[in-house]
Enzyme design. Structure first.
Site, PDB file in Angstrom:
ATOM      1  N   ASP A  95       0.864  -1.192   0.000  1.00 30.88           N
ATOM      2  CA  ASP A  95       0.000   0.000   0.000  1.00 30.88           C
ATOM      3  C   ASP A  95       0.891   1.229   0.000  1.00 30.88           C
ATOM      4  O   ASP A  95       1.562   1.519   0.992  1.00 30.88           O
ATOM      5  CB  ASP A  95      -0.899  -0.034   1.251  1.00 30.88           C
TER       6      ASP A  95
ATOM      7  N   ASP B 217      -3.856   6.979  -3.552  1.00 25.99           N
ATOM      8  CA  ASP B 217      -3.686   5.939  -2.537  1.00 25.99           C
ATOM      9  C   ASP B 217      -4.167   4.647  -3.196  1.00 25.99           C
ATOM     10  O   ASP B 217      -5.343   4.538  -3.562  1.00 25.99           O
ATOM     11  CB  ASP B 217      -4.556   6.336  -1.328  1.00 25.99           C
TER      12      ASP B 217
ATOM     13  N   HIS C 197     -12.268   5.829   2.060  1.00 30.12           N
ATOM     14  CA  HIS C 197     -12.275   7.169   2.656  1.00 30.12           C
ATOM     15  C   HIS C 197     -12.161   8.248   1.593  1.00 30.12           C
ATOM     16  O   HIS C 197     -11.621   8.001   0.509  1.00 30.12           O
ATOM     17  CB  HIS C 197     -11.094   7.289   3.623  1.00 30.12           C
TER      18      HIS C 197
ATOM     19  N   HIS D 147      -6.966  11.093   5.003  1.00 27.04           N
ATOM     20  CA  HIS D 147      -8.318  10.696   5.439  1.00 27.04           C
ATOM     21  C   HIS D 147      -9.169  11.955   5.541  1.00 27.04           C
ATOM     22  O   HIS D 147      -9.178  12.642   6.558  1.00 27.04           O
ATOM     23  CB  HIS D 147      -8.254   9.958   6.774  1.00 27.04           C
TER      24      HIS D 147
ATOM     25  N   GLU E  52     -11.073   0.970  -0.674  1.00 21.44           N
ATOM     26  CA  GLU E  52     -10.169  -0.132  -0.333  1.00 21.44           C
ATOM     27  C   GLU E  52     -10.990  -1.165   0.400  1.00 21.44           C
ATOM     28  O   GLU E  52     -11.774  -0.841   1.283  1.00 21.44           O
ATOM     29  CB  GLU E  52      -8.998   0.344   0.516  1.00 21.44           C
TER      30      GLU E  52
ATOM     31  N   GLU F 286      -6.995  -1.585  -3.461  1.00 18.23           N
ATOM     32  CA  GLU F 286      -7.436  -0.194  -3.280  1.00 18.23           C
ATOM     33  C   GLU F 286      -7.147   0.627  -4.528  1.00 18.23           C
ATOM     34  O   GLU F 286      -6.082   0.501  -5.141  1.00 18.23           O
ATOM     35  CB  GLU F 286      -6.675   0.414  -2.087  1.00 18.23           C
TER      36      GLU F 286
HETATM   37  C1  HZE Z   1      -1.230   6.693   8.019  1.00 22.04           C
HETATM   38  C2  HZE Z   1      -0.672   6.229   6.837  1.00 22.04           C
HETATM   39  C3  HZE Z   1      -1.468   5.813   5.802  1.00 22.04           C
HETATM   40  C4  HZE Z   1      -4.979   5.735   5.705  1.00 22.04           C
HETATM   41  C5  HZE Z   1      -4.783   6.272   6.974  1.00 22.04           C
HETATM   42  C6  HZE Z   1      -6.195   5.403   5.003  1.00 22.04           C
HETATM   43  C7  HZE Z   1      -5.733   6.717   7.972  1.00 22.04           C
HETATM   44  C8  HZE Z   1      -5.701   8.029   8.378  1.00 22.04           C
HETATM   45  C9  HZE Z   1      -7.553   6.312   9.503  1.00 22.04           C
HETATM   46  C10 HZE Z   1      -6.662   5.869   8.547  1.00 22.04           C
HETATM   47  C11 HZE Z   1      -8.264   9.430  11.377  1.00 22.04           C
HETATM   48  C12 HZE Z   1      -7.379   3.008   9.731  1.00 22.04           C
HETATM   49  C13 HZE Z   1      -2.587   6.762   8.182  1.00 22.04           C
HETATM   50  C14 HZE Z   1      -3.394   6.336   7.142  1.00 22.04           C
HETATM   51  C15 HZE Z   1      -2.819   5.869   5.961  1.00 22.04           C
HETATM   52  N1  HZE Z   1      -3.802   5.503   5.101  1.00 22.04           N
HETATM   53  N2  HZE Z   1      -7.382   5.618   5.554  1.00 22.04           N
HETATM   54  O1  HZE Z   1      -6.063   4.949   3.888  1.00 22.04           O
HETATM   55  F1  HZE Z   1      -0.410   7.094   8.954  1.00 22.04           F
HETATM   56  F2  HZE Z   1       0.636   6.207   6.711  1.00 22.04           F
HETATM   57  C16 HZE Z   1      -6.572   8.487   9.344  1.00 22.04           C
HETATM   58  C17 HZE Z   1      -7.515   7.635   9.905  1.00 22.04           C
HETATM   59  N3  HZE Z   1      -8.429   8.109  10.862  1.00 22.04           N
HETATM   60  C18 HZE Z   1      -9.364   9.972  12.214  1.00 22.04           C
HETATM   61  N4  HZE Z   1     -10.204   9.048  12.852  1.00 22.04           N
HETATM   62  C19 HZE Z   1     -10.511   7.859  12.162  1.00 22.04           C
HETATM   63  C20 HZE Z   1      -9.412   7.227  11.391  1.00 22.04           C
HETATM   64  O2  HZE Z   1      -6.654   4.574   8.101  1.00 22.04           O
HETATM   65  C21 HZE Z   1      -7.680   3.674   8.436  1.00 22.04           C
HETATM   66  C22 HZE Z   1      -7.790   2.637   7.341  1.00 22.04           C
HETATM   67 MN    MN Z   2      -3.793   2.755   1.035  1.00 24.47          MN
HETATM   68 MN    MN Z   3      -6.550   4.305   1.920  1.00 26.37          MN
END
Ligand code: HZE
Ligand code: MN
Ligand code: MN
Length: 440
Positions: A213, A224, A293, A301, A326, A421
């Protein structure tokens, strides 16, 4: 497809074209059903055109006209292995190829040709082009990664290969272009947010299932996209289930579409797969507490979530929004929890100034802001910008809410998880799956 992009495609070599979304491959990958749906100027016409070109121009650097005279031909420089040619050199007029296009349906079918929607879209062209450049980098880096990654490689070598490729092809420049977030390479029951910290000796094994990823950004416009690698064919059906589920979600997505309808479509397809692994059969489960997201500028996010199970959310997708869909499938509980040493972090996007009493924490936050802004980073990235002995300061930043920790997300031990994804944008006139390639 706009005329200038079509001209650009025509100038490219056959090899390059085969990697370009919007030019479906007749022989096809295992994704033909989706790839064939490209709504450009008709798949049939395109295929003919490509076949003709292939026959006419086998391999040479020049072209031979019908009368036999040599014709100079604009030819894109080929990518090298390992990737070393910035994509800006491959697209010298800096117009990057569109992703997979899909027309809206039902009440939104009018959008494809609507003059006002076309006008709205033109105003966003530079942003789309930044996203397309990032997507092109993703396709070229992952093509090399898929060819090169083999059991026996260390997780650090795997990540550095992907990260070096991304930095080079996107021409990394401060916060203007670069890696969007740490390279995830989560193994087996670990579904997401694992990347090695320094000193991690983990080596990829023949029987591992690895989620790759990674993200690329240009001016904060993030793509992403993730895929899963396995070397033992016993996992093929698990990967196929999750790939098909992600494609079902992508197909369902659109302006005014309810998030819950996407979740239902994903779950339906995912659970239609049975897999046999180590002599035991499983119905593939979506991991119900993971989701797609929205994505904002420098914000991985963006706030909206896209479920991968049925139920709940009546929120709708809206015009102009950028999303990652994803999906994760599992042979375990289909539910993840946080576990293991943390590698991923990001500066909290929504908080203003946070007073910090620890000088080392204050200095570290300054370095994070300068080097990563609000883009996620990992401990290895802190190491490479020269930070040392930062763990206390980093913990202080997390405790004070200035930085968010994103620990690995794992299903039960002994389970296997897979992920696919893609990033897409709901353009005013059509949906564009930016990161679509000939591979997934
Ligand atoms: C990282 C990273 C890569 C994602 C996130 C993603 C991510 C960011 C949830 C997240 C914030 C669990 C974080 C992420 C990443 N990819 N969504 O693809 F550090 F290196 C934020 C959040 N949240 C606020 N509250 C709910 C969750 O990933 C989820 C899949
Ligand atoms: Mn990703
Ligand atoms: Mn993602």
């Amino acid at each position: 497809m706009p005329a200038e992009i079509q001209e650009k495609l025509d100038a490219l070599s056959v090899e390059d074209k085969e990697n370009t979304p919007g030019t479906p491959d007749a022989e096809g990958s295992d994704d033909d059903d989706v790839a064939e749906d490209v709504a450009v100027d008709g798949g049939a016409a395109k295929k003919k055109k490509k076949k003709k070109k292939k026959a006419k121009k086998p391999a040479a650097d020049g072209d031979t006209a019908a009368n036999g005279t040599a014709q100079p031909v604009k030819r894109a420089t080929a990518q090298t292995e390992p990737p070393s040619v910035p994509v800006s050199h491959l697209f010298p007029d800096a117009v990057y190829p569109e992703g997979q296009l899909e027309e809206y349906r039902d009440d939104n079918a009018f959008r494809t040709t609507d003059e006002e929607k076309r006008y709205l879209e033109r105003m966003e062209n530079d942003h789309y082009n930044d996203l397309r450049k990032a997507a092109e980098v993703h396709r070229q880096v992952r093509q090399y990664a898929k060819k090169t990654i083999k059991p026996g490689m260390s997780m650090i070598d795997i990540c550095e290969m992907i990260e070096n490729g991304t930095r080079t092809l996107v021409e990394e420049k401060g916060l203007e272009a670069g890696i969007a977030f740490p390279t995830g390479c989560s193994l087996n029951h670990v579904a997401a947010h694992y990347t090695p910290n320094a000193g991690d000796k983990t080596v990829l094994q023949h029987d591992d299932v690895m989620k790759v990823d990674f993200g690329v950004h240009v001016n904060g416009r993030i793509v992403d996209s993730a895929f899963t690698m396995a070397f033992n064919p016993q996992y093929d059906q698990l990967l196929a289930a999750v790939k098909a589920a992600t494609n079902a979600g992508l197909k369902e997505a659109g302006i005014d579409v309810r998030m819950s309808d996407i979740g239902a479509a994903v779950q339906e397809v995912m659970e239609s797969y049975e897999v046999e692994i180590n002599g035991k059969t499983y119905q593939v489960k979506p991991i119900r507490n993971l989701n797609g997201h929205s994505i904002g500028p420098y914000h991985i996010h963006g706030g909206k979530t896209v479920p991968i199970v049925r139920g709940g959310d009546q929120t709708k997708m809206e015009e102009g929004e950028l999303f990652a869909i994803e999906t994760f499938g599992s042979t375990g509980k289909g539910y993840v929890h946080e576990d293991m040493e943390c590698s991923h972090y990001s500066k909290n996007f929504n908080t203003g100034h946070i007073p910090l009493r620890l000088p080392r924490a204050k200095a570290l936050l300054g370095s994070i802001t300068k080097n990563f802004g609000t883009l996620p980073f990992c401990r290895r990235y802190l190491d490479r910008v020269g930070e040392t002995k930062y763990l206390m300061a980093l913990k202080n930043l997390v405790d004070n809410g200035a930085v968010e920790a994103h620990p690995p997300l794992v299903d039960v031990r002994g389970s296997y998880t897979a992920q696919y994804e893609h990033t897409f944008i709901l353009r005013p006139t059509r949906k564009e799956i930016l990161t679509r390639g000939d591979d997934y």
